[in-house]
Design an enzyme around this catalytic site. Sequence first.
Site, PDB file in Angstrom:
ATOM      1  N   GLY A  10      26.667 -42.108  15.229  1.00 39.74           N
ATOM      2  CA  GLY A  10      27.866 -43.397  15.938  1.00 39.74           C
ATOM      3  C   GLY A  10      28.354 -42.155  16.226  1.00 39.74           C
ATOM      4  N   SER A  36      25.921 -43.834   9.998  1.00 43.51           N
ATOM      5  CA  SER A  36      25.324 -43.428   8.286  1.00 43.51           C
ATOM      6  C   SER A  36      26.974 -44.546   7.606  1.00 43.51           C
ATOM      7  CB  SER A  36      25.631 -42.091   7.580  1.00 43.51           C
ATOM      8  OG  SER A  36      26.468 -41.827   6.903  1.00 43.51           O
ATOM      9  N   LYS A  75      43.668 -35.562  32.751  1.00 49.75           N
ATOM     10  CA  LYS A  75      43.482 -33.747  32.690  1.00 49.75           C
ATOM     11  C   LYS A  75      42.893 -32.840  34.500  1.00 49.75           C
ATOM     12  CE  LYS A  75      40.631 -30.260  30.916  1.00 49.75           C
ATOM     13  NZ  LYS A  75      39.257 -29.527  29.967  1.00 49.75           N
TER      14      LYS A  75
HETATM   15  P1  FAD Z   1      28.947 -36.476  14.932  1.00 50.20           P
HETATM   16  O1  FAD Z   1      30.387 -36.648  15.083  1.00 50.20           O
HETATM   17  O2  FAD Z   1      28.938 -35.206  13.988  1.00 50.20           O
HETATM   18  O3  FAD Z   1      28.220 -37.365  14.471  1.00 50.20           O
HETATM   19  C1  FAD Z   1      27.377 -37.764  13.937  1.00 50.20           C
HETATM   20  C2  FAD Z   1      26.669 -39.404  13.408  1.00 50.20           C
HETATM   21  O4  FAD Z   1      25.352 -39.502  12.803  1.00 50.20           O
HETATM   22  C3  FAD Z   1      27.897 -39.845  12.349  1.00 50.20           C
HETATM   23  O5  FAD Z   1      27.891 -40.972  13.504  1.00 50.20           O
HETATM   24  C4  FAD Z   1      27.209 -39.890  11.590  1.00 50.20           C
HETATM   25  O6  FAD Z   1      27.368 -40.722  10.194  1.00 50.20           O
HETATM   26  C5  FAD Z   1      25.814 -39.575  11.388  1.00 50.20           C
HETATM   27  N1  FAD Z   1      24.787 -39.346  10.966  1.00 50.20           N
HETATM   28  C6  FAD Z   1      24.431 -37.859  10.232  1.00 50.20           C
HETATM   29  N2  FAD Z   1      23.949 -37.908   9.402  1.00 50.20           N
HETATM   30  C7  FAD Z   1      22.888 -39.238   9.081  1.00 50.20           C
HETATM   31  C8  FAD Z   1      22.035 -39.957   8.518  1.00 50.20           C
HETATM   32  N3  FAD Z   1      21.305 -39.590   7.200  1.00 50.20           N
HETATM   33  N4  FAD Z   1      21.904 -41.321   8.590  1.00 50.20           N
HETATM   34  C9  FAD Z   1      22.220 -42.235   9.383  1.00 50.20           C
HETATM   35  N5  FAD Z   1      23.597 -41.196  10.384  1.00 50.20           N
HETATM   36  C10 FAD Z   1      23.560 -39.884   9.628  1.00 50.20           C
HETATM   37  N6  FAD Z   1      33.620 -31.706  23.149  1.00 50.20           N
HETATM   38  C11 FAD Z   1      34.566 -32.090  24.223  1.00 50.20           C
HETATM   39  O7  FAD Z   1      33.893 -32.383  24.450  1.00 50.20           O
HETATM   40  N7  FAD Z   1      35.805 -31.668  24.198  1.00 50.20           N
HETATM   41  C12 FAD Z   1      36.290 -30.793  23.044  1.00 50.20           C
HETATM   42  O8  FAD Z   1      37.848 -30.998  23.727  1.00 50.20           O
HETATM   43  C13 FAD Z   1      35.561 -30.427  22.267  1.00 50.20           C
HETATM   44  N8  FAD Z   1      36.147 -30.090  21.211  1.00 50.20           N
HETATM   45  C14 FAD Z   1      35.424 -29.733  20.361  1.00 50.20           C
HETATM   46  C15 FAD Z   1      36.065 -29.419  18.901  1.00 50.20           C
HETATM   47  C16 FAD Z   1      35.627 -28.834  17.657  1.00 50.20           C
HETATM   48  C17 FAD Z   1      36.358 -27.475  16.277  1.00 50.20           C
HETATM   49  C18 FAD Z   1      34.562 -28.861  18.292  1.00 50.20           C
HETATM   50  C19 FAD Z   1      33.318 -28.805  16.664  1.00 50.20           C
HETATM   51  C20 FAD Z   1      33.522 -29.893  18.694  1.00 50.20           C
HETATM   52  C21 FAD Z   1      34.395 -30.626  19.677  1.00 50.20           C
HETATM   53  N9  FAD Z   1      33.869 -31.181  21.151  1.00 50.20           N
HETATM   54  C22 FAD Z   1      33.950 -31.279  21.955  1.00 50.20           C
HETATM   55  C23 FAD Z   1      32.077 -31.124  20.825  1.00 50.20           C
HETATM   56  C24 FAD Z   1      32.649 -32.787  20.280  1.00 50.20           C
HETATM   57  O9  FAD Z   1      32.611 -33.113  18.973  1.00 50.20           O
HETATM   58  C25 FAD Z   1      31.173 -33.435  19.902  1.00 50.20           C
HETATM   59  O10 FAD Z   1      30.293 -32.784  21.406  1.00 50.20           O
HETATM   60  C26 FAD Z   1      30.833 -35.201  20.089  1.00 50.20           C
HETATM   61  O11 FAD Z   1      31.565 -35.038  19.245  1.00 50.20           O
HETATM   62  C27 FAD Z   1      29.865 -35.196  19.744  1.00 50.20           C
HETATM   63  O12 FAD Z   1      29.261 -35.367  18.266  1.00 50.20           O
HETATM   64  P2  FAD Z   1      27.693 -35.814  18.025  1.00 50.20           P
HETATM   65  O13 FAD Z   1      27.841 -37.549  18.228  1.00 50.20           O
HETATM   66  O14 FAD Z   1      26.950 -34.769  18.471  1.00 50.20           O
HETATM   67  O15 FAD Z   1      28.088 -35.563  15.607  1.00 50.20           O
END
Ligand code: FAD
Length: 512
Positions: A10, A36, A75
């Site tokens: 999420g 989670s 931006k």
């Molecule tokens: P996450 O945000 O990590 O979400 C993972 C989800 O999975 C969470 O809800 C967690 O609860 C769930 N989960 C995990 N394990 C389980 C389980 N076993 N059971 C149920 N749920 C689970 N992108 C940009 O476009 N612009 C930016 O400026 C930018 N800056 C960034 C800076 C940094 C340092 C980093 C590391 C990334 C950056 N990004 C940026 C990338 C961006 O943050 C991500 O692409 C975006 O937030 C998507 O993250 P996600 O949803 O894939 O993962």
Amino acid sequence: MVKSVTVVGGGTAGWMSASYLKAAFGDRVSVTLVESPGVPTIGVGEATFSTVRHFFDYLGLAETDWMPSCSATYKLAIRFENWRAPGHHFYHPFERLRTVNGFPLTDWWLHDAPTGRFDKDSFLIATLCDANKSPRDLDGLLFESSQEHKGPRKRTTLSDQVTQFPYAYHFDAALLASFLAEYAVGRGVRRIRDDVLGVELDERGWIASLATREHGRLSSDLYIDCTGFRSILLNEALAEPFESYQDTLPNDRAVTLRVPVPPSTDRLQPYTTATAMESGWIWTIPLRDRIGTGYVYASDYCEPEDAERTLRLFVGPTCDGLESSHIGMRVGRSRNSWVKNCVAIGLASGFVEPLESTGIFFIQHGIEQLVKHFPADGWRLDTIASYNRAVAHCMDGVREFLVLHYRGAARADNAYWRDAKTRRIPDPLAERIEQWKAKPPDAQTVYPYYHGFEAYSYVAMLLGLGGIPLRAPAALALMDSTAAHREFGLVMETAGRLLRDLPTQYEYFRRH
Ligand code: FAD
């Protein structure tokens, strides 16, 4: 037929995916999202790419619907500071180049630079950024009104990018995820707060169900892995290999701060700043109610405590007492993002450091491609292969573009920056750089598959970074340059008019 989808995760990826699927298919596909309650989201990801407006358009959301709830700002560009030399800056704007007599204006600039600033001579946006201007006037009219679609909003996607929209957004990632959660649940997405403890595979090795802590088994036709760097479905359960980019992009850690500062004219800059530092670079992202900032660095060159000290010194006393967050970054991509009945989107699929704000762009690209390749008539290997090619090309292309930032930066004052000039780079990029020394990048000589960046971005970066010399096409010496001078004059005149007419971003948001 695939009629049900379970999204695991999420964060930004999970909620963008669930919302987009609902916007595309309505009730014809049922969508469940399980997140989670204990595993936090990554908590960053606040600057975007100009194509993100297609995502909001597709969901039928106007800026006034979502921007105020997400602390969002405009931006127009990325401002690169100190990449060439201390005190130097230039902009990489969301603005395509004008053409004069068949040559881009930057070719004419190389031939006969009117001033020392290629970005201000060739683009309007650099001038607007230097003055902290809003891209809209107080009546809400876009400065390049020809680029705004009149009439009812169209549902567009990345491949409909006919014009370069002149801005993207900064927003609070957690607020956007909450906003999209409300949007998605309001349109029928089933939301489950629970931990996925295990993934059960059938005899073919396809995902049969997910075992959760409190909701028993969850099963659906298709699973979307949005579990972040953990990638518990694709990389863990299905054992799809992850291919690291670290040999060419060594930055693998970040330390971040959220700095509450009231908005003001100077503070609400309409751009992201990327400031080159000893062992990486620091981002500064101005949101309405705070600044998001972080130091992206390579652990081979810098310890986490030193990185945090550097970031705090950079921000100054406003960050005293604020808690920082240290993040390890998995840089690279899954060999295939779609395997059997599982598609990974977001960090679970792949990631490159956020220098050009491409994380959310990858999510948008992944989900748009999934809808275009959706297995509505069953599983076809050629469809899956086509999806995987599009996703891999997109990430590999951005990897090349980012490697160019380090190879092309004139800065070479310590081991980190010197090593960037000799480290291995992807083979085709080495070849392309040689071509660009003879003739500036154009559509024929940049990375050939869709990855968001067009030739003008490569030209802007090379001219700004200053470490790889470009030269004007020799033919220009034999051509009449009157029209080029007229065009430079027009850029200057238009920029001057916009400076008078447009409010600052701060004034704009105070009014709206
Ligand atoms: P996450 O945000 O990590 O979400 C993972 C989800 O999975 C969470 O809800 C967690 O609860 C769930 N989960 C995990 N394990 C389980 C389980 N076993 N059971 C149920 N749920 C689970 N992108 C940009 O476009 N612009 C930016 O400026 C930018 N800056 C960034 C800076 C940094 C340092 C980093 C590391 C990334 C950056 N990004 C940026 C990338 C961006 O943050 C991500 O692409 C975006 O937030 C998507 O993250 P996600 O949803 O894939 O993962």
